[in-house]
Design an enzyme around this catalytic site. Structure first.
Site, short mmCIF file in Angstrom:
data_model
loop_
_atom_site.label_atom_id
_atom_site.label_comp_id
_atom_site.label_asym_id
_atom_site.label_seq_id
_atom_site.Cartn_x
_atom_site.Cartn_y
_atom_site.Cartn_z
CE LYS A 198 -3.91 -2.45 1.95
NZ LYS A 198 -4.65 -2.39 3.00
CB ILE A 226 0.93 6.45 2.25
CG1 ILE A 226 0.18 7.70 2.32
CG2 ILE A 226 2.06 6.45 3.06
CD1 ILE A 226 -0.28 8.01 3.61
CB CYS A 227 -1.85 3.09 -1.43
SG CYS A 227 -3.34 2.87 -2.48
CG LEU A 228 -3.52 8.56 0.79
CD1 LEU A 228 -2.87 9.93 0.97
CD2 LEU A 228 -4.01 7.92 2.05
CE1 TYR A 287 0.19 3.07 -5.84
CE2 TYR A 287 -0.20 5.15 -4.85
CZ TYR A 287 -0.91 3.96 -5.60
OH TYR A 287 -1.91 3.68 -5.52
#
Length: 164
Positions: A111, A118-120, A113
């Site tokens: 989660k 951070i993956c949101l 990249y």
């Protein structure tokens, strides 16, 4: 033991960050007024967190309010885990939300990249898009960083990918 970030979802805390009224990016002449609103919202949110014993981050910006750095922490089993985070205000702000980076955790979770972003995308960015231009930096922390930490850090600890 509950994590420190899980308290953020308390309705009182979520409502403690005022929404923005000025629609301006760093390229606009109204940016100083928008930035003042951003600081006011952050101060109010941080104050409310401290009142409720939920102090979970520190943040500061450069003089222009375009580059932000901070520390956030997660407490689990009476141990505090602290991480540095950063983000820059995009030129299309507030129509585009900032991307939060936690460089020291890069490559430790799916989660995230390249570069420690951070993956949101699935949960936060659609919420931001529905609430633009009202949402600001406080909301980025409340609805973006806090839930990410509350989910990802315990998982990383359980897998032994981070330690004290």
């Amino acid at each position: 033991m509950a994590t420190s970030t899980s308290k953020v979802w308390d309705k009182q805390l979520v409502g403690s960050a005022p929404v923005m009224t000025i629609n301006a990016s760093p390229r606009d002449e109204k940016w100083p007024a928008r930035l003042k609103e951003e600081y006011t919202s952050l101060i109010q949110y941080i104050s409310k967190n401290k009142e409720n014993g939920n102090d979970w981050f520190k943040i500061e910006s450069d003089k222009e309010g375009k580059k932000w750095i901070g520390k956030c922490w997660h407490t689990q089993n009476y141990t505090k885990y602290e991480f540095s985070f950063e983000f820059s205000i995009p030129s299309a702000y507030p129509n585009s939300a900032p991307e939060i980076l936690i460089p020291e955790l890069e490559g430790k979770t799916a989660k995230m990249y390249k570069g420690g972003k951070i993956c949101l995308t699935d949960h936060f960015y659609p919420l931001w898009a529905r609430n633009t231009p009202k949402y600001g930096i406080s909301h980025l922390l409340i609805f973006g960083l806090s839930p990410w930490i509350a989910v990802e850090i315990p998982d990383l600890l359980e897998k032994g990918l981070i330690s004290k």
